[in-house]
Write an enzyme that holds these catalytic residues in place. Structure first.
Site, PDB file in Angstrom:
ATOM      1  N   ASP A   1       0.853  -1.176   0.000  1.00  0.00           N
ATOM      2  CA  ASP A   1       0.000   0.000   0.000  1.00  0.00           C
ATOM      3  C   ASP A   1       0.896   1.235   0.000  1.00  0.00           C
ATOM      4  O   ASP A   1       1.780   1.362   0.848  1.00  0.00           O
ATOM      5  CB  ASP A   1      -0.882  -0.020   1.267  1.00  0.00           C
ATOM      6  CG  ASP A   1      -1.839   1.158   1.313  1.00  0.00           C
ATOM      7  OD1 ASP A   1      -2.611   1.326   0.351  1.00  0.00           O
ATOM      8  OD2 ASP A   1      -1.794   1.927   2.302  1.00  0.00           O
TER       9      ASP A   1
ATOM     10  N   GLU B   1      -1.646  -1.726  -5.976  1.00  0.00           N
ATOM     11  CA  GLU B   1      -2.879  -1.125  -6.437  1.00  0.00           C
ATOM     12  C   GLU B   1      -2.524  -0.168  -7.561  1.00  0.00           C
ATOM     13  O   GLU B   1      -1.573   0.607  -7.423  1.00  0.00           O
ATOM     14  CB  GLU B   1      -3.465  -0.324  -5.267  1.00  0.00           C
ATOM     15  CG  GLU B   1      -4.931  -0.391  -5.124  1.00  0.00           C
ATOM     16  CD  GLU B   1      -5.363   0.228  -3.789  1.00  0.00           C
ATOM     17  OE1 GLU B   1      -6.520   0.053  -3.441  1.00  0.00           O
ATOM     18  OE2 GLU B   1      -4.555   0.881  -3.108  1.00  0.00           O
TER      19      GLU B   1
ATOM     20  N   ASP C   1      -3.168   0.986   7.170  1.00  0.00           N
ATOM     21  CA  ASP C   1      -2.409   0.706   5.944  1.00  0.00           C
ATOM     22  C   ASP C   1      -1.984  -0.767   5.837  1.00  0.00           C
ATOM     23  O   ASP C   1      -1.944  -1.320   4.740  1.00  0.00           O
ATOM     24  CB  ASP C   1      -1.175   1.613   5.861  1.00  0.00           C
ATOM     25  CG  ASP C   1      -1.558   3.087   5.836  1.00  0.00           C
ATOM     26  OD1 ASP C   1      -2.685   3.389   5.392  1.00  0.00           O
ATOM     27  OD2 ASP C   1      -0.746   3.927   6.275  1.00  0.00           O
TER      28      ASP C   1
END
Ligand code: ZN
Length: 359
Positions: free
Chosen positions: A176, A260, A343
């Protein structure tokens, strides 16, 4: 496999003049043939190459510069047009001499490019001193010579190389990316944003304010402008270094890497400097992870940027809409009672989603 090595070079005054001239000629050729194509139609590389020979007779200064670089310029125009025809890019644009980075590319022909300790032989330039900081492995294909707006010169040498093997790794990881910590992994590793970001950010803010008060194009304005450019350069340099270290470490330890994708809006210039610096670096970081994964035979998975990675409980899958509020750093799942760090939980979800879509 092609790989690029970048070094700083230290040309003499005469060599620098020749580089500048070569940059100017490449731009001239590009713009000349683009204007021609716009006025009529695009004729293609071969026809342009023929016309270049005629053009050289009309403009003798074109003969003073490196000939393969002018052919390369025509190839660049050709690929700009084919990207446009394939709808992969907009209509080719004229090259602007105010662009902060200016360059030209020379092809390797008959050992016109050679390295001898800390000198590199470049076409038309002869031996140029350079910072031979890391050993180059592979066969040289071409070299791009560039100049920054701070008048530093660099070469990027493209080589054909056999990639050194990195042993297979066992890890699977989700990552992340964020502002508070630069990156947080599904293994709970948290890498904070480097402190120098803050330091340079302050210096840059000050320099930009000073610049805005100077009269445009005055001597002081130009001096201040150079300072701003030097700071940008310093930030970019230290950032690359940091990103290389982080990406190499991740690729070394993990066989599967899930990230991501970036939301398109993220790339829009933000008013807050720290945010815009981070935004720019995320894209570079993902690129590094991607090509290093390819080099070392890792599985790189990019998941949908709209996947609600922060909202799901990584233990039971419950969706907590409350987590849209960015300031909530920790939470306890109301269904299964698991305690989450925002996170780390997101990174775990990213990993699980990546493994799911890849299976
Ligand atoms: Zn739960």
């Amino acid at each position: 496999m092609h790989r690029a090595y970048k070094y700083r070079i230290y040309p003499t005054i005469e060599q620098a003049e020749l580089i500048n001239k070569n940059i100017g000629c490449s731009r001239f050729i590009y713009n000349h043939f683009l204007a021609l194509s716009k006025a009529d139609k695009y004729l293609g590389y071969n026809e342009h190459a023929k016309r270049l020979t005629i053009l050289k007779k009309a403009y003798p200064f074109l003969k003073e510069v490196e000939s393969t670089s002018l052919q390369q310029t025509l190839r660049d125009l050709d690929s700009a047009y084919s990207r446009f025809f394939k709808k992969l890019a907009g209509f080719p644009k004229f090259k602007d001499k105010r662009n902060p980075k200016q360059s030209y590319r020379s092809q390797m022909v008959n050992s016109n490019i050679q390295i001898r300790e800390n000198h590199i032989k470049l076409p038309k330039l002869g031996f140029v001193k350079f910072a031979n900081s890391r050993e180059l492995k592979g066969k040289i294909l071409n070299v791009t010579i560039s100049r920054t707006n701070t008048y530093k010169y660099y070469i990027s040498i493209c080589v054909d190389t056999e990639i050194e093997i990195m042993p297979r790794a066992t890890g699977e990881i989700g990552i992340d990316l964020g502002l508070k910590d630069y990156l947080v992994t599904s293994d709970s590793l948290m890498v904070p944003n480097p402190k120098y970001y803050r330091k340079y950010e302050k210096q840059l803010g000050k320099a930009q304010r000073r610049l805005s008060k100077k009269k445009k194009d005055s001597n002081n304005y130009n001096k201040e402008k150079l300072k701003v450019a030097l700071l940008h350069e310093k930030i970019a340099h230290t950032r690359r270094d940091f990103l290389h270290k982080q990406s190499t470490a991740i690729v070394a330890e993990n066989q599967t890497i899930v990230v991501e994708g970036l939301k398109p809006g993220n790339m829009i210039k933000n008013k807050r400097l720290s945010k815009s610096i981070a935004d720019a670096s995320w894209g570079i970081f993902l690129d590094m992870l991607e090509y290093k994964s390819l080099w070392y035979d890792r599985k790189y998975i990019k998941i949908n940027p709209f996947f609600p990675s922060s909202q799901l409980c990584s233990s039971c899958g419950h969706q907590n809409i409350n987590m849209k509020k960015l300031y909530i750093r920790t939470w306890v799942c109301p269904i299964c009672g698991e305690f989450h760090h925002r996170d780390v939980n997101a990174a775990k979800n990213i990993k699980a989603e990546g493994l799911r879509v890849a299976s």
